[in-house]
Design a protein around this motif. Structure first.
Motif, PDB file in Angstrom:
ATOM      1  N   VAL A 165       0.786  -1.255  -0.037  1.00  0.00           N
ATOM      2  CA  VAL A 165      -0.026   0.146   0.016  1.00  0.00           C
ATOM      3  C   VAL A 165       0.893   1.365   0.056  1.00  0.00           C
ATOM      4  O   VAL A 165       0.616   2.300  -0.475  1.00  0.00           O
ATOM      5  CB  VAL A 165      -0.896  -0.046   1.244  1.00  0.00           C
ATOM      6  CG1 VAL A 165      -1.373   1.412   1.534  1.00  0.00           C
ATOM      7  CG2 VAL A 165      -1.960  -1.153   0.876  1.00  0.00           C
ATOM      8  N   LEU A 166       1.944   1.192   0.559  1.00  0.00           N
ATOM      9  CA  LEU A 166       2.877   2.356   0.732  1.00  0.00           C
ATOM     10  C   LEU A 166       3.007   3.081  -0.649  1.00  0.00           C
ATOM     11  O   LEU A 166       2.962   4.291  -0.665  1.00  0.00           O
ATOM     12  CB  LEU A 166       4.248   1.867   1.301  1.00  0.00           C
ATOM     13  CG  LEU A 166       4.412   1.584   2.605  1.00  0.00           C
ATOM     14  CD1 LEU A 166       5.957   1.195   2.858  1.00  0.00           C
ATOM     15  CD2 LEU A 166       4.015   2.719   3.321  1.00  0.00           C
ATOM     16  N   GLU A 167       3.318   2.116  -1.925  1.00  0.00           N
ATOM     17  CA  GLU A 167       3.496   2.625  -2.894  1.00  0.00           C
ATOM     18  C   GLU A 167       1.911   3.416  -3.520  1.00  0.00           C
ATOM     19  O   GLU A 167       2.274   4.623  -3.815  1.00  0.00           O
ATOM     20  CB  GLU A 167       3.603   1.592  -3.951  1.00  0.00           C
ATOM     21  CG  GLU A 167       4.939   1.206  -4.198  1.00  0.00           C
ATOM     22  CD  GLU A 167       5.181  -0.310  -4.780  1.00  0.00           C
ATOM     23  OE1 GLU A 167       6.140  -0.881  -4.517  1.00  0.00           O
ATOM     24  OE2 GLU A 167       4.492  -0.381  -5.901  1.00  0.00           O
ATOM     25  N   ALA A 168       0.855   2.702  -3.202  1.00  0.00           N
ATOM     26  CA  ALA A 168      -0.204   3.622  -3.624  1.00  0.00           C
ATOM     27  C   ALA A 168      -0.432   4.740  -3.000  1.00  0.00           C
ATOM     28  O   ALA A 168      -0.946   5.626  -3.564  1.00  0.00           O
ATOM     29  CB  ALA A 168      -1.435   2.540  -3.475  1.00  0.00           C
ATOM     30  N   VAL A 169      -0.141   4.696  -1.639  1.00  0.00           N
ATOM     31  CA  VAL A 169      -0.432   5.968  -0.754  1.00  0.00           C
ATOM     32  C   VAL A 169       0.429   7.087  -1.258  1.00  0.00           C
ATOM     33  O   VAL A 169      -0.055   8.145  -1.184  1.00  0.00           O
ATOM     34  CB  VAL A 169      -0.074   5.716   0.648  1.00  0.00           C
ATOM     35  CG1 VAL A 169      -0.320   6.862   1.407  1.00  0.00           C
ATOM     36  CG2 VAL A 169      -1.253   4.680   1.206  1.00  0.00           C
ATOM     37  N   PHE A 170       1.699   7.020  -1.527  1.00  0.00           N
ATOM     38  CA  PHE A 170       2.709   7.875  -1.878  1.00  0.00           C
ATOM     39  C   PHE A 170       2.405   8.384  -3.193  1.00  0.00           C
ATOM     40  O   PHE A 170       2.611   9.553  -3.729  1.00  0.00           O
ATOM     41  CB  PHE A 170       4.001   7.599  -1.569  1.00  0.00           C
ATOM     42  CG  PHE A 170       4.186   7.553  -0.117  1.00  0.00           C
ATOM     43  CD1 PHE A 170       3.633   8.480   0.936  1.00  0.00           C
ATOM     44  CD2 PHE A 170       4.853   6.569   0.555  1.00  0.00           C
ATOM     45  CE1 PHE A 170       3.680   8.339   2.283  1.00  0.00           C
ATOM     46  CE2 PHE A 170       5.010   6.465   1.860  1.00  0.00           C
ATOM     47  CZ  PHE A 170       4.348   7.279   2.675  1.00  0.00           C
ATOM     48  N   ARG A 171       1.976   7.580  -4.136  1.00  0.00           N
ATOM     49  CA  ARG A 171       2.068   7.759  -5.592  1.00  0.00           C
ATOM     50  C   ARG A 171       0.779   8.327  -6.185  1.00  0.00           C
ATOM     51  O   ARG A 171       0.678   9.245  -6.721  1.00  0.00           O
ATOM     52  CB  ARG A 171       2.517   6.721  -6.455  1.00  0.00           C
ATOM     53  CG  ARG A 171       2.773   6.937  -7.970  1.00  0.00           C
ATOM     54  CD  ARG A 171       3.055   5.659  -8.525  1.00  0.00           C
ATOM     55  NE  ARG A 171       4.505   5.140  -8.103  1.00  0.00           N
ATOM     56  CZ  ARG A 171       4.835   3.922  -8.353  1.00  0.00           C
ATOM     57  NH1 ARG A 171       4.176   3.113  -8.859  1.00  0.00           N
ATOM     58  NH2 ARG A 171       5.814   3.475  -7.912  1.00  0.00           N
ATOM     59  N   SER A 172      -0.235   7.595  -6.010  1.00  0.00           N
ATOM     60  CA  SER A 172      -1.471   7.757  -6.426  1.00  0.00           C
ATOM     61  C   SER A 172      -2.075   9.076  -6.484  1.00  0.00           C
ATOM     62  O   SER A 172      -2.516   9.673  -7.427  1.00  0.00           O
ATOM     63  CB  SER A 172      -2.479   6.763  -5.983  1.00  0.00           C
ATOM     64  OG  SER A 172      -1.866   5.318  -6.275  1.00  0.00           O
ATOM     65  N   PRO A 173      -2.006   9.667  -5.130  1.00  0.00           N
ATOM     66  CA  PRO A 173      -2.627  11.033  -5.003  1.00  0.00           C
ATOM     67  C   PRO A 173      -1.977  12.025  -5.853  1.00  0.00           C
ATOM     68  O   PRO A 173      -2.720  12.946  -6.347  1.00  0.00           O
ATOM     69  CB  PRO A 173      -2.429  11.415  -3.686  1.00  0.00           C
ATOM     70  CG  PRO A 173      -2.478  10.072  -2.846  1.00  0.00           C
ATOM     71  CD  PRO A 173      -1.401   9.221  -3.834  1.00  0.00           C
ATOM     72  N   VAL A 174      -0.743  12.116  -6.174  1.00  0.00           N
ATOM     73  CA  VAL A 174       0.020  12.924  -6.875  1.00  0.00           C
ATOM     74  C   VAL A 174      -0.481  12.753  -8.423  1.00  0.00           C
ATOM     75  O   VAL A 174      -0.643  13.696  -8.974  1.00  0.00           O
ATOM     76  CB  VAL A 174       1.728  12.768  -6.691  1.00  0.00           C
ATOM     77  CG1 VAL A 174       2.184  13.834  -7.662  1.00  0.00           C
ATOM     78  CG2 VAL A 174       1.971  12.879  -5.453  1.00  0.00           C
ATOM     79  N   ILE A 175      -0.473  11.847  -8.836  1.00  0.00           N
ATOM     80  CA  ILE A 175      -0.910  11.685  -9.982  1.00  0.00           C
ATOM     81  C   ILE A 175      -2.378  11.750 -10.216  1.00  0.00           C
ATOM     82  O   ILE A 175      -2.903  12.733 -11.496  1.00  0.00           O
ATOM     83  CB  ILE A 175      -0.705   9.890 -10.537  1.00  0.00           C
ATOM     84  CG1 ILE A 175       0.743   9.595 -10.454  1.00  0.00           C
ATOM     85  CG2 ILE A 175      -1.221   9.622 -12.192  1.00  0.00           C
ATOM     86  CD1 ILE A 175       0.778   8.186 -11.189  1.00  0.00           C
ATOM     87  N   ILE A 176      -3.149  11.463  -9.403  1.00  0.00           N
ATOM     88  CA  ILE A 176      -4.609  11.980  -9.616  1.00  0.00           C
ATOM     89  C   ILE A 176      -4.799  13.341  -9.342  1.00  0.00           C
ATOM     90  O   ILE A 176      -5.320  13.993 -10.438  1.00  0.00           O
ATOM     91  CB  ILE A 176      -5.496  11.301  -8.358  1.00  0.00           C
ATOM     92  CG1 ILE A 176      -5.366   9.554  -8.413  1.00  0.00           C
ATOM     93  CG2 ILE A 176      -6.984  11.843  -8.213  1.00  0.00           C
ATOM     94  CD1 ILE A 176      -6.433   9.050  -7.443  1.00  0.00           C
ATOM     95  N   THR A 177      -4.145  14.178  -8.648  1.00  0.00           N
ATOM     96  CA  THR A 177      -4.119  15.442  -8.372  1.00  0.00           C
ATOM     97  C   THR A 177      -3.686  16.222  -9.665  1.00  0.00           C
ATOM     98  O   THR A 177      -4.430  17.012 -10.083  1.00  0.00           O
ATOM     99  CB  THR A 177      -3.196  16.132  -7.305  1.00  0.00           C
ATOM    100  OG1 THR A 177      -3.412  15.322  -6.137  1.00  0.00           O
ATOM    101  CG2 THR A 177      -3.676  17.563  -6.894  1.00  0.00           C
TER     102      THR A 177
END
Ligand code: ADP
Length: 605
Positions: A165-177
């Motif tokens: 999850v660490l990956e998802a938590v740190f990466r996804s929000p940046v891409i989504i934003t």
């Protein structure tokens, strides 16, 4: 959320790596996002919409200026070198951007790997250390196999589910934003529609995963039972075979194994619902988007190329949104494992100590039980009541009695494996509860009934964590009458004696544990004599080793051999947790009471 914060606490030592991971994640996200508008000029040329921009913007003050500048530069390239050259240039820019994006993606994973594995190591070590510290009472309530499964399987589950999850938590929000930002820039109306739809899908998926945590907890419990059954079966193979209980054990295992399969199937089905469901909802959102988008294009509100870029941006939002919802699933699953691990970590540690405990390094007077009573947790009957005796320095007290009379319980109270329920135990007049636990245990040497040996070399089984010279080890082995057989082993002192000393005979195992006690030269010896009969030669060797061990030593012996009992200074006869007779062998035989009956019954003498 509390459990999750606890888990994050483990991240602290890896701040540097986590920082690098976040940095590269953000870089990767940025390159994902900025590569989207690069497609726009490409579409423009393809759709024949290219309108040359000949006015150079003055300075870059806003996003619009930046875009105009890019468009202007692109027009210049087309004007000077032609369309195909411009297309080639776009492709080169795209490839470079994707190269950088993936380079950063690799780097982010490169730095998170030691964090994931480091946390797994830390949690395992913490559990293991804890297991060695926990009081013995804890282990009579828990199954060994279940504890084993926690340190192996649950920790692995935490790795798989939560650390992923660490990956998802740190990466996804940046891409989504970032992608959302582009989308809003291009069409706020469409973005709003999408946003609402996505939140709606998120809520539905969240509802499905709400039961996952409880189910996962069940699954790990079942796995614990599974490992316990394996552990107990392997440990008891001899008896199982002798009693022909193979089928019974197989049946036990089959039942648990099947429950595991059923629970796992239910969980996997639920989890597998997430991907199809989110894809289906995704295409629903896309359909709505296409419909609305087409309307806008026909109305001339948005260009076809911009709409394509909008779609691309949206495409980039789907993946990270999916990994965020998956993350939610995984966290639910992983938290169940965290619960099970925390149950060990939160269990109260060793025996309680007072504020500034007394230090004792020598026994000068002796050990005294003063009106001691003891009841095991959850037991109804006391295991001991009103036990009173004094073991003076250098003397031997023997405990005899039928099985279940309370002999081992008395022995277990001295190292404070358990605390007395009433009365007190003192060494040189000091209550054991006022002495540092480590000191008490340093005073003691314990030789147990079943020789506790480890899958290790002879030497390590004798020293058992103690610093000792080879000479000292050899001397102890010599006194224990063990040197002779050790010398005949293939590697001598370096010979690995196998699981629980399985490669040695019963008598050899006993002499090895006697050598261990002799090396420690303890102030107070607790000896639980083996009941199993040895052949007369082994018996003689063990007896002689014991004689050396007991000579002038303060010892409490749970005695089964008449020769050991005879040499005791006082014999305590126990029945149902009480001392029913006491005295020397001769006194008690003469009395013709409980003891003389026992001697006849057990064939002693
Ligand atoms: P002995 O060593 O004389 O055979 P024990 O000291 O082992 O006897 O047992 C004394 C009593 O305490 C027995 O009735 C036994 O059932 C009970 N007992 C022993 N260990 C435990 C335990 N861990 N939990 C509850 N009861 C126990």
């Amino acid at each position: 959320m509390k459990d999750f914060r606890r888990l994050l606490r483990h991240l602290a030592p890896y701040k540097k790596y986590v920082g690098l991971n976040i940095l590269f994640n953000i870089l990767m996200a940025i390159f994902t996002v900025v590569s989207i508008p690069v497609f726009i000029p490409f579409f423009r040329i393809l759709f024949g919409m290219e309108t040359p921009i000949s006015v150079r913007p003055e300075g870059i003050h806003s996003l619009d200026d930046a875009i105009n500048m890019a468009n202007y530069t692109f027009s210049q390239v087309i004007a000077e070198h032609g369309v195909s050259h411009a297309l080639l240039l776009t492709c080169i820019v795209l490839v470079s951007m994707f190269f950088l994006k993936n380079l950063f993606r690799y780097l982010s994973m490169y730095f998170i790997a030691p964090v994931r594995n480091g946390i797994v190591r830390d949690i395992r070590q913490e559990i293991f250390d804890r297991m060695t510290i926990l009081p013995l009472g804890y282990f009579s309530e828990e199954r060994k196999g279940d504890l084993m499964s926690r340190i192996v399987a649950d920790v692995q589950e935490i790795e798989w589910s939560i650390l992923n999850v660490l990956e998802a938590v740190f990466r996804s929000p940046v891409i989504i934003t970032g992608a959302m930002f582009i989308m809003i820039y291009m069409s706020p109306g469409l973005t709003l529609v999408i946003f609402v739809l996505m939140i709606f899908s998120g809520v539905i998926i969240g509802g499905i995963s709400s039961r996952l945590r409880r189910q996962s907890g069940e699954l790990q419990d079942i796995l614990g039972m599974l490992v316990s059954t394996v552990e107990e079966t392997l440990g008891g193979l001899r008896v199982i075979k002798a009693f022909r209980a193979e089928r019974f054990q197989q049946g036990l295992f089959r039942k648990i194994n099947e429950t595991y399969r059923d629970t796992q199937t239910r969980i996997i089905r639920r989890r597998d619902l997430s991907s199809p469901l989110s894809e289906f909802m995704g295409i629903g959102v896309v359909a709505v988007l296409l419909w609305f988008g087409a309307q806008r294009i026909f109305a001339g509100e948005i260009g076809a190329e911009a709409f394509m870029a909008f779609l691309l941006a949206f495409y980039n939002v789907i993946e990270p949104s999916k990994s965020l919802t998956n993350a939610y699933y995984n966290i639910q699953k992983g938290l169940a494992a965290v619960d099970r691990v925390d149950k060990i970590l939160d269990a109260p540690g060793g025996m309680p100590e007072i504020e500034s405990p007394q230090r004792i390094h020598k026994i000068t007077e002796g050990l005294r039980f003063e009106n001691v009573s003891f009841t095991y947790a959850k037991a109804e009957q006391p295991a001991l009541s009103g036990i009173d005796f004094f073991l003076p320095k250098g003397k031997t007290v023997a405990l005899v009695g039928l099985s279940g009379a309370g002999k081992s319980t008395i022995a277990d109270l001295i190292p404070r494996f358990y605390d007395v329920t009433e009365g007190k135990i003192t060494i040189d007049g000091v209550d054991l509860r006022d002495v540092q636990v480590a000191d008490i245990r340093d005073l003691l040497g314990i030789v147990t009934q079943d020789a506790i040996l480890f899958h290790e070399t002879v030497r390590n089984n004798i020293t058992f964590g103690m610093e000792a010279t080879d000479e000292a080890v050899k001397e102890a082995a010599g006194q224990a009458h063990a040197a002779e057989f050790i010398d005949q082993l293939p590697d001598g002192y370096e010979f690995n004696i196998g699981d629980r000393g399985g490669k040695l005979s019963g008598g050899q195992r006993q002499r090895l544990t006697i050598a261990r006690a002799l090396l420690r030269n303890p102030q107070l010896l607790i000896l639980d004599e083996a009941t199993s009969a040895l052949d007369s030669e082994s018996e003689r060797l063990v007896q002689e080793a014991l004689d050396i061990l007991l000579a002038d030593r303060t010892a409490l012996v749970i005695a089964h051999r008449l020769s050991t009992i005879r040499r005791a200074d006082e014999i305590l006869v126990l029945r149902e947790g009480r001392i029913v007779e006491r005295g020397t062998h001769d006194d008690l035989i003469e009395k013709g009471g409980e003891y003389s009956k026992l001697v006849q019954l057990q064939g002693l003498g």
